[in-house]
Design a protein around this motif. Sequence first.
Motif, PDB file in Angstrom:
ATOM      1  N   TYR A  69     -11.603 -10.711  19.013  1.00  0.00           N
ATOM      2  CA  TYR A  69     -11.335  -9.302  18.765  1.00  0.00           C
ATOM      3  C   TYR A  69     -12.530  -8.632  18.102  1.00  0.00           C
ATOM      4  N   THR A  70     -12.698  -7.370  18.447  1.00  0.00           N
ATOM      5  CA  THR A  70     -13.714  -6.548  17.794  1.00  0.00           C
ATOM      6  C   THR A  70     -13.014  -5.648  16.773  1.00  0.00           C
ATOM      7  N   GLU A  71     -13.530  -5.643  15.559  1.00  0.00           N
ATOM      8  CA  GLU A  71     -12.990  -4.758  14.535  1.00  0.00           C
ATOM      9  C   GLU A  71     -14.012  -3.673  14.237  1.00  0.00           C
ATOM     10  N   VAL A  72     -13.577  -2.428  14.342  1.00  0.00           N
ATOM     11  CA  VAL A  72     -14.444  -1.313  13.947  1.00  0.00           C
ATOM     12  C   VAL A  72     -13.944  -0.800  12.607  1.00  0.00           C
ATOM     13  N   GLN A  73     -14.862  -0.593  11.713  1.00  0.00           N
ATOM     14  CA  GLN A  73     -14.470  -0.181  10.366  1.00  0.00           C
ATOM     15  C   GLN A  73     -14.876   1.252  10.092  1.00  0.00           C
ATOM     16  N   ALA A  74     -13.925   2.014   9.604  1.00  0.00           N
ATOM     17  CA  ALA A  74     -14.184   3.409   9.233  1.00  0.00           C
ATOM     18  C   ALA A  74     -14.189   3.528   7.714  1.00  0.00           C
ATOM     19  N   HIS A  75     -14.758   4.603   7.247  1.00  0.00           N
ATOM     20  CA  HIS A  75     -14.885   4.809   5.808  1.00  0.00           C
ATOM     21  C   HIS A  75     -13.839   5.808   5.309  1.00  0.00           C
ATOM     22  N   GLY A  76     -13.210   5.448   4.207  1.00  0.00           N
ATOM     23  CA  GLY A  76     -12.446   6.421   3.434  1.00  0.00           C
ATOM     24  C   GLY A  76     -11.144   6.889   4.051  1.00  0.00           C
ATOM     25  N   LEU A  77     -10.294   5.960   4.516  1.00  0.00           N
ATOM     26  CA  LEU A  77      -8.961   6.360   4.964  1.00  0.00           C
ATOM     27  C   LEU A  77      -8.221   7.044   3.808  1.00  0.00           C
ATOM     28  N   ILE A  78      -7.487   8.106   4.111  1.00  0.00           N
ATOM     29  CA  ILE A  78      -6.727   8.804   3.066  1.00  0.00           C
ATOM     30  C   ILE A  78      -5.911   7.781   2.289  1.00  0.00           C
ATOM     31  N   ASN A  79      -6.122   7.752   1.000  1.00  0.00           N
ATOM     32  CA  ASN A  79      -5.641   6.652   0.175  1.00  0.00           C
ATOM     33  C   ASN A  79      -5.142   7.194  -1.154  1.00  0.00           C
ATOM     34  N   LYS A  80      -4.261   8.187  -1.092  1.00  0.00           N
ATOM     35  CA  LYS A  80      -3.802   8.814  -2.327  1.00  0.00           C
ATOM     36  C   LYS A  80      -2.339   8.476  -2.590  1.00  0.00           C
ATOM     37  N   GLU A  81      -1.926   8.726  -3.814  1.00  0.00           N
ATOM     38  CA  GLU A  81      -0.524   8.517  -4.150  1.00  0.00           C
ATOM     39  C   GLU A  81       0.298   9.642  -3.539  1.00  0.00           C
ATOM     40  N   LEU A  82       1.156   9.269  -2.607  1.00  0.00           N
ATOM     41  CA  LEU A  82       1.924  10.253  -1.856  1.00  0.00           C
ATOM     42  C   LEU A  82       3.207  10.630  -2.589  1.00  0.00           C
ATOM     43  N   LYS A  83       3.623  11.864  -2.366  1.00  0.00           N
ATOM     44  CA  LYS A  83       4.998  12.220  -2.714  1.00  0.00           C
ATOM     45  C   LYS A  83       5.832  11.742  -1.538  1.00  0.00           C
ATOM     46  N   LEU A  84       6.486  10.622  -1.714  1.00  0.00           N
ATOM     47  CA  LEU A  84       7.045   9.893  -0.588  1.00  0.00           C
ATOM     48  C   LEU A  84       8.158  10.661   0.119  1.00  0.00           C
ATOM     49  N   ILE A  85       8.138  10.570   1.449  1.00  0.00           N
ATOM     50  CA  ILE A  85       9.190  11.185   2.257  1.00  0.00           C
ATOM     51  C   ILE A  85      10.100  10.103   2.839  1.00  0.00           C
ATOM     52  N   ARG A  86       9.955   8.914   2.358  1.00  0.00           N
ATOM     53  CA  ARG A  86      10.714   7.768   2.841  1.00  0.00           C
ATOM     54  C   ARG A  86      12.045   7.666   2.091  1.00  0.00           C
ATOM     55  N   TYR A  87      13.082   7.217   2.786  1.00  0.00           N
ATOM     56  CA  TYR A  87      14.400   7.039   2.167  1.00  0.00           C
ATOM     57  C   TYR A  87      14.489   5.658   1.526  1.00  0.00           C
ATOM     58  N   PHE A  88      14.976   5.627   0.292  1.00  0.00           N
ATOM     59  CA  PHE A  88      15.188   4.361  -0.405  1.00  0.00           C
ATOM     60  C   PHE A  88      16.672   4.237  -0.722  1.00  0.00           C
ATOM     61  N   ASP A  89      17.279   3.223  -0.169  1.00  0.00           N
ATOM     62  CA  ASP A  89      18.704   2.994  -0.359  1.00  0.00           C
ATOM     63  C   ASP A  89      18.935   2.442  -1.765  1.00  0.00           C
TER      64      ASP A  89
END
Length: 659
Positions: free
Chosen positions: A303-323
């Motif tokens: 496999y070839t891996e291409v690496q990008a710089h600086g993926l958005i990596n912030k603390e999110l206000k989560l929109i996910r449901y937690f039971d």
Amino acid sequence: MFDEKTYIEREGKLKDGYIRAAAMTPKIKVADCEYNIENIKALMIEAYKKDTAIAVFPEMCITGYTCNDLFLHDRLLDSALEGLVSIKHFSENVKGMISFVGLPYEMNGKLYNVVAGVMNGQILGMVPKMYLPNYGEFYERRQFTPGFNECVYVNVDGEEVPFGSELLFTFDNNRKVKIGVEICEDLWTPQPPSIKHAMNGATIIVNASASNETIGKDTYRKQLVSGQSARLVCGYVYSSAGGGESTQDIVFSAHNLICENGSTLAEAHKFADESVYADIDVERICSERRRMTTYAVDENSAYTEVQAHGLINKELKLIRYFDKAPFVPSDKKERDSRCEEILNIQSYGLKKRLEHTNCKNAVIGISGGLDSTLALLVTVRAFDMCGFDRSGIHCITMPCFGTTDRTYNNAVKLTKQLGCSLREINIMKAVRQHFEDIGHDENNHNVTYENGQARERTQILMDIANQTNGMVIGTGDMSELALGWATYNGDHMSMYGVNASVPKTLVRHLVQFYADTCGNEELSSVLNDVLDTPVSPELLPPKEDGTIAQKTEDLVGPYELHDFFMYHMLRFGAEPEKIFRIAKYAFAGEYDDKTIYKWLRTFTWRFFAQQFKRSCLPDGPKVGSVAVSPRGDLRMPSDACSHEWMKQLDRIKEINGYE
């Protein structure tokens, strides 16, 4: 002083592994690349404003999927490539977000259906579609050539861009996020490319699709996407073509989906060209893969891996449901089915042990509380399965200093309604003699006072089991075991613990299910009163009005919180900071942050300190995905140090100024 900003920069972990993904369907016009590009850019901006890290657009979204033989025209192909370059430059405006867009691409005189990954002003890579449908309403092989595995390099706008199926998109600031790409029909085949992607480390699969709508196809599509995310233990982002496509023969519904390990996190309303967003938990995915020793790794691929710089990596206000009750299904029909299944597992486990030991007598300490009630109900079912007389179930009630009339009466009524044998043994005299023997003041209501009663009860149960050639049935549940809320060599010990892997929040629903389905009005009435009784070991004298003085949840905390903590810590290896964060979402409006922190700290400390009790648990059946048996799911040293976990809790305390 603790500096939160420095911590984020150093660790990059306050976001707790959550990556926001979007599956988006732009408004398009068939073969109008300029129009389509502008609408793709508009959605890129929308996604970026919502802190999206991964934006996925449909198959051939730059041109439209339904161009048919227009794909053979240079004018359309050139316009599509110009559109891709335009998106590439535009991506400078949405730094840190990777976008996946579909287009036709010509190489060496052959036409490929591809998806390009674009980020930070670069085309990171292009992935061709491997499986081209040429049946029913599809005839892609008329225009396109199937893709290939190995990566080659093509020149696009002066850049050398990797091109091939065996390509993963990685990021320098988040090593757990690895993205693999497949296109529409690829997923519907017996051996989708996503299998190899995942075996080579991809934690998120994106699928740019143009799946048309026919009767019932949406149900199968959802099962397919959800099932693949479960099979591969990954996040799966599926973006599909919508209303802008030609309706000459088929119709597209923009059925966008985002799934994670078998769960559907987001689903678009069909025929609405609706964008959907979800927060994928990459840490959870990686934790699950570490746990699964059968999760294969492909060591022979290149496999070839291409690496990008600086993926958005912030603390999110989560929109996910937690039971808030992860052990208990919210849907009644599903919950009832789960309860029946668990009661069967418990009962069949005990049935086997009774048959193996040729034992036709069981001994249970019956208190009128929830746990002993459930243990008795399970024992009754096991006896019925074996064809044994219920009179062989010896229910022993052992009143002492803390016993109340309510619990005593419920224990008596319950035993009689179920047709079991009842024996009352008042242990006050024996306990007082024991206190005298060891020199303990009865007025000192400390742990010796409490545990002396618990151990006396267990001694009686064990001896009666010897008298009757019977077996002591344990009543303690998994929540108590996780907290160590059991008297060592007291209620901690039995000959078979039927509740050992049932959490407290589920115990309540199992008893309620039995009450609702038993068909006995008097028995149901008793069970409902047991359900209304506060949880208590009843080891301290009652109040002056005769009610329970010692309520367990006042001492160790609410069991609904502890079961939530236990589930996320044991099932997914979540750290205290992450558990605290998601608990605030799950219990918003019910517990304030300080209360959640207080009991999380209690849970963490007790969990580590009390492992010695779990290291020598009696046998008992596993019923769910979380268990604490030393022979099953939890092989943990009894003297493991909690320092690293408590250090995180100290950080939370300092950040929030808790005392």
